[in-house]
Design a protein around this motif. Structure first.
Motif, PDB file in Angstrom:
ATOM      1  N   GLN A 255      22.615 -19.085 -38.526  1.00 61.69           N
ATOM      2  CA  GLN A 255      22.568 -18.532 -37.168  1.00 61.69           C
ATOM      3  C   GLN A 255      21.147 -18.132 -36.793  1.00 61.69           C
ATOM      4  OE1 GLN A 255      25.381 -18.221 -35.252  1.00 61.69           O
ATOM      5  NE2 GLN A 255      24.313 -17.338 -33.500  1.00 61.69           N
ATOM      6  N   GLU A 256      20.449 -17.527 -37.723  1.00 70.31           N
ATOM      7  CA  GLU A 256      19.072 -17.100 -37.459  1.00 70.31           C
ATOM      8  C   GLU A 256      18.154 -18.283 -37.225  1.00 70.31           C
ATOM      9  OE1 GLU A 256      15.568 -14.466 -39.683  1.00 70.31           O
ATOM     10  OE2 GLU A 256      17.603 -14.559 -40.507  1.00 70.31           O
ATOM     11  N   GLU A 257      18.306 -19.333 -38.020  1.00 70.89           N
ATOM     12  CA  GLU A 257      17.466 -20.517 -37.856  1.00 70.89           C
ATOM     13  C   GLU A 257      17.742 -21.231 -36.536  1.00 70.89           C
ATOM     14  OE1 GLU A 257      18.271 -22.849 -41.259  1.00 70.89           O
ATOM     15  OE2 GLU A 257      17.073 -21.627 -42.647  1.00 70.89           O
ATOM     16  N   LEU A 258      19.016 -21.300 -36.139  1.00 69.51           N
ATOM     17  CA  LEU A 258      19.357 -21.999 -34.900  1.00 69.51           C
ATOM     18  C   LEU A 258      18.880 -21.236 -33.668  1.00 69.51           C
ATOM     19  CD1 LEU A 258      22.988 -23.252 -35.702  1.00 69.51           C
ATOM     20  CD2 LEU A 258      20.869 -24.548 -35.759  1.00 69.51           C
ATOM     21  N   ASN A 259      18.854 -19.902 -33.750  1.00 68.19           N
ATOM     22  CA  ASN A 259      18.456 -19.092 -32.594  1.00 68.19           C
ATOM     23  C   ASN A 259      16.959 -18.830 -32.539  1.00 68.19           C
ATOM     24  OD1 ASN A 259      21.073 -18.825 -31.609  1.00 68.19           O
ATOM     25  ND2 ASN A 259      21.474 -16.982 -32.809  1.00 68.19           N
ATOM     26  N   LYS A 260      16.228 -19.205 -33.577  1.00 68.79           N
ATOM     27  CA  LYS A 260      14.815 -18.850 -33.643  1.00 68.79           C
ATOM     28  C   LYS A 260      14.031 -19.415 -32.460  1.00 68.79           C
ATOM     29  CE  LYS A 260      10.859 -18.819 -36.786  1.00 68.79           C
ATOM     30  NZ  LYS A 260       9.903 -19.124 -35.701  1.00 68.79           N
ATOM     31  N   GLN A 261      14.208 -20.695 -32.156  1.00 70.12           N
ATOM     32  CA  GLN A 261      13.460 -21.322 -31.071  1.00 70.12           C
ATOM     33  C   GLN A 261      13.798 -20.674 -29.736  1.00 70.12           C
ATOM     34  OE1 GLN A 261      11.081 -23.675 -31.416  1.00 70.12           O
ATOM     35  NE2 GLN A 261      10.687 -23.533 -29.223  1.00 70.12           N
TER      36      GLN A 261
END
Length: 586
Positions: free
Chosen positions: A62-68
């Motif tokens: 979830q964190e990686e997908l929302n980073k951008q």
């Protein structure tokens, strides 16, 4: 009948002393019911550890997908904030001074996942941008007074007077009674920023490292479509009148389309907003990443069967599009498996599973012998080994350890070959084996996919691929096999690299075609009767059939045959078809 003898009165019944119900530990539930209570505590601990690892991986995804998305939002806030700080005098003199920076965040129709996204967004903003982040929901704000109450209550963390009719003293001295108005908010912000500026240099340096100077107030409308038009209009108009006094940024959470802003707000109100559009990752792409990281990996020993996985995917596609609900269904499958299957104690990492096999009791060995998959394995052995497997526990444990190791190797090889096959079939027209890798995975779990008509159709289409497409696919497959942890793929990588080298050599060579003797055009023209004409046409047809394939066509057939030969032996199914099993051996 006369009721005059019955007196009217108020009767008080004193409640009897009830013993407080003591809730039993959660681990005890694993030993209740018809299931074996043996190793129930270990099963519960294994289930907890497995879910903790999966949940940690889910949060990481979830964190990686929302980073951008979050980085773009922070850049937008920084740009809006810098304009206010660097050009404050000029900015206040322009008409643009009444415009409120607004981020229209389109999250999609998976409304149940929005809370998790906004929670993460609030944490990121509070850690890096500003401590003043407010999240509002339509059900909590039926009117403008309630909206201001929630806004100021979250910002100031104190009691709020909605009617603002009179000042009252609070019992708790640490909390203040204030009036709900933008003027009060402006005074509060001014006092807070002055207090921050007057702090000691060390405290100020620590604060400035995390938050900006004069940090903005960020108001998040989680479900913008659900707010009434009047509430939104009144709040935007009032805020635009005070935007010169404190920096304010709005974030609209939108589930449908950005056009909803113009449908809810008239032009006179929407013109007060400086709107920038942000689009989150689609829920289908999110689900594909979750399945890839949680299910199509050897990192976690728990595997879902075709039926359960298909049910969870159907609920996602045809009900709510919620990735969080998909993960909850996955969690429920894990809990039910560990609760109902005594042998789930072996559903752990390979080294630990081997150790636990040595400590299995006689009853647990009998549970292994009762598995349909193990019965099929016993039936395929010679008679002496069958007797030993069914009577000797020590020999059974040795074989079980070997089968568990074979299963682990099988999964490593299976996921690699699955990805390679998906690379080949995902570029085919009409997607005979599915567009998403989860569709191909479900097909492989349900039956031997290479025995289906869809697989045969895919192989036929692969034999007609163009050279550029085939070379690109081979390069991707080579990368998949090189990055794989599976064994026995070194020869496969060498073979793929050999194919790529042969395709490069074809560019410098000319295609050779077999010489076929056919009747000339003049002879065909001379043929007048119907019999000889038919005979000549048949000869032409046979000559086309006997035409020799070019080197490229021969190499293409060879590549497709090699990929077809990579299919793995069909794995035996577990006793419980509804969820992933421990004993699946190749």
């Amino acid at each position: 009948m006369s009721t005059s003898s019955v007196s009217k009165g108020c009767f008080v019944f004193k409640p009897g002393s009830k013993k407080r119900r003591i809730s039993s530990p959660t681990a005890d539930y694993f030993s209740q019911g018809k299931n074996d209570s043996e190793d129930s505590g270990l099963r519960f601990a294994t289930c907890q550890l497995l879910w903790k690892q999966i949940n940690s991986e889910t949060e990481k995804i979830q964190e990686e997908l929302n980073k951008q998305l979050f980085d773009n939002l922070i850049h937008f806030l920084r740009q809006s904030h810098s304009e206010l700080q660097t050009k404050k005098t000029e900015w206040m003199c322009r008409m643009k001074s009444s415009e409120i920076p607004t981020a229209a965040l389109v999250l999609g129709v998976n409304v149940t996942d929005h809370d998790m996204t906004f929670k993460s967004l609030s944490e990121v903003l509070q850690d890096n941008v500003t401590p003043y982040v407010v999240s509002l929901q339509a059900k909590e704000c039926p009117g403008i007074k309630h909206l201001l109450q929630k806004l100021m209550g979250q910002l100031m963390d104190c009691n709020v007077d909605v009617d603002s009719s009179e000042e009252e003293e609070c019992v708790n001295i640490s909390q203040k009674k204030i009036r709900c108005s933008m003027a009060s908010l402006s005074k509060w912000y001014e006092s807070v920023t002055k207090k921050t500026d007057s702090e000691t240099p060390s405290k100020k340096r620590t604060s400035s490292s995390r938050h900006w100077q004069s940090p903005p107030i960020v108001v998040i409308f989680k479900d913008m479509e659900s707010f009434t038009t009047k509430v939104l209009q009144d709040f935007i108009v009032i805020s635009s009148q005070h935007i010169r006094e404190f920096p304010l940024v709005l974030i609209f959470g939108i589930a449908t389309s950005p056009m909803i802003i113009h449908r809810l707000l008239p032009h006179s109100v929407s013109s007060l907003l400086c709107i920038e559009l942000f689009q989150s990752l689609s829920c289908k792409e999110h689900l594909a990443t979750v399945i890839d990281k949680l299910l199509l990996t050897t990192q976690f020993p728990f595997k879902l069967s075709e039926k359960v996985l298909q049910v969870l995917i159907n609920i996602f596609l045809y009900h709510d599009f919620s990735v969080q609900n998909f993960i909850k269904g996955f969690q429920l499958s894990i809990v039910e498996h560990f609760y109902s299957q005594p042998l789930s104690v072996l559903c752990c990492q390979l080294l630990e599973a081997k150790k636990r096999v040595n400590s299995l009791s006689h009853n647990q060995c009998e549970n292994i012998r009762s598995l349909p998959s193990f019965r099929r394995y016993v039936e395929s052995q010679v008679s002496e080994k069958q007797i030993a497997l069914l009577t000797e526990d020590s020999f059974l444990k040795e074989v079980t350890q070997t089968l568990l190791e074979d299963l682990h190797i099988y999964h490593e090889n299976y996921f690699t070959v699955l990805r390679c096959l998906h690379v080949f079939t995902t570029s085919l027209p009409k997607y005979p084996l599915g567009k998403q890798i989860r569709e191909l995975h479900c097909a492989c779990l349900g039956k031997s996919v290479w025995e289906t008509e869809e697989y045969e159709s895919a192989i036929q289409l692969l034999r007609m691929l163009a050279k550029d497409e085939l070379v690109a696919i081979l390069q991707k497959c080579a990368e998949i096999f090189i990055s794989s942890s599976g064994k026995q793929f070194s020869n496969t990588v060498e073979k793929l690299e050999e194919f790529l080298a042969r395709f490069q050599n074809l560019e410098a060579e000319t295609s050779e075609v077999q010489d076929v003797s056919v009747s000339s055009q003049k002879e065909l023209q001379k043929t007048t009767d119907l019999y000889h004409l038919q005979k000549t046409l048949l000869a032409l047809k046979e000559s086309k059939r006997s035409k020799k394939l070019t080197k490229f066509e021969m190499l293409r057939f060879e590549v497709v045959d090699f990929i077809d030969s990579l299919k793995l032996p069909c794995s035996c199914r577990d006793a419980d078809p509804e969820r992933g099993g421990v004993f699946q051996h190749s």
